[in-house]
Motif scaffolding. Sequence first.
Motif, mmCIF file in Angstrom:
data_model
loop_
_atom_site.group_PDB
_atom_site.id
_atom_site.type_symbol
_atom_site.label_atom_id
_atom_site.label_comp_id
_atom_site.label_asym_id
_atom_site.label_seq_id
_atom_site.Cartn_x
_atom_site.Cartn_y
_atom_site.Cartn_z
ATOM 1 N N MET A 25 48.902 18.571 9.635
ATOM 2 C CA MET A 25 49.082 19.999 9.790
ATOM 3 C C MET A 25 48.643 20.418 11.186
ATOM 4 N N ALA B 250 50.223 27.973 10.596
ATOM 5 C CA ALA B 250 49.923 26.601 10.181
ATOM 6 C C ALA B 250 51.267 25.973 9.832
ATOM 7 N N GLU B 251 51.540 24.828 10.424
ATOM 8 C CA GLU B 251 52.812 24.147 10.216
ATOM 9 C C GLU B 251 52.555 22.745 9.680
ATOM 10 N N LYS B 252 53.316 22.384 8.658
ATOM 11 C CA LYS B 252 53.203 21.048 8.067
ATOM 12 C C LYS B 252 54.612 20.523 7.815
ATOM 13 N N ASP B 253 54.895 19.381 8.343
ATOM 14 C CA ASP B 253 56.207 18.753 8.170
ATOM 15 C C ASP B 253 57.344 19.701 8.545
ATOM 16 N N ILE C 247 53.384 27.138 6.653
ATOM 17 C CA ILE C 247 52.694 27.247 5.363
ATOM 18 C C ILE C 247 51.540 28.241 5.393
ATOM 19 N N HIS D 107 49.735 25.437 -1.055
ATOM 20 C CA HIS D 107 48.880 24.835 -0.026
ATOM 21 C C HIS D 107 47.484 25.459 0.033
ATOM 22 N N GLN E 175 42.934 24.088 0.389
ATOM 23 C CA GLN E 175 42.947 22.869 1.188
ATOM 24 C C GLN E 175 42.312 23.094 2.559
ATOM 25 N N ILE F 134 43.198 25.420 4.769
ATOM 26 C CA ILE F 134 44.148 25.901 5.769
ATOM 27 C C ILE F 134 43.788 27.317 6.224
#
Length: 171
Positions: free
Chosen positions: A1, A53-56, A60, A92, A95, A97
């Motif tokens: 992330m 927040a960026e994931k894949d 998110i 998400h 976690q 974030i």
Amino acid sequence: MVIRQATQFEAPTITQLVQTAFQTAQVSDGKEQDFVLRLRDSGAYLPELELVAEKDGQLIGHIMLTKQLIQTKSGKWQEHILVAPLCVELEHRNQGIGEKLLKVGLEKAKLMGYTAAFLVGNPDYYCRFGFRQTTEFGIHNTNGIPDQFVLGIELVPNALSCQEGTICFSE
């Protein structure tokens, strides 16, 4: 992330993220996405303090920090930071974030010279990061929001000492 600055091209995606995330939030008026749009159009907007927040490759989480004025008892205006809104997609959450978005945002604000930040939020969540009721600093809100939900944090030690006054949140 990855936590990074939002781009102007992501505005529609962020609007949808904020709207969806607040549908499952503990506290929401259903207008948080509209608040983001109003803040972007205001003189309080700081593009470098709108983070995602960026994931894949997917967004998110999101946080926006904008300018917030406090009027001291002497009548002087002090410029600080407003944290609003902070959100993470339901799947998400829990976690870390939101915590990471908050910490990165506050650190960037501090590096830009801001000495304190304020928000309206859940004290059970935000107090664990050092936020306290603004009344502890002698700062009262003029919006009629119950004191336990109006929180502040000093980004620089003693930044709010002797700054008794009022805070008014734009709607």
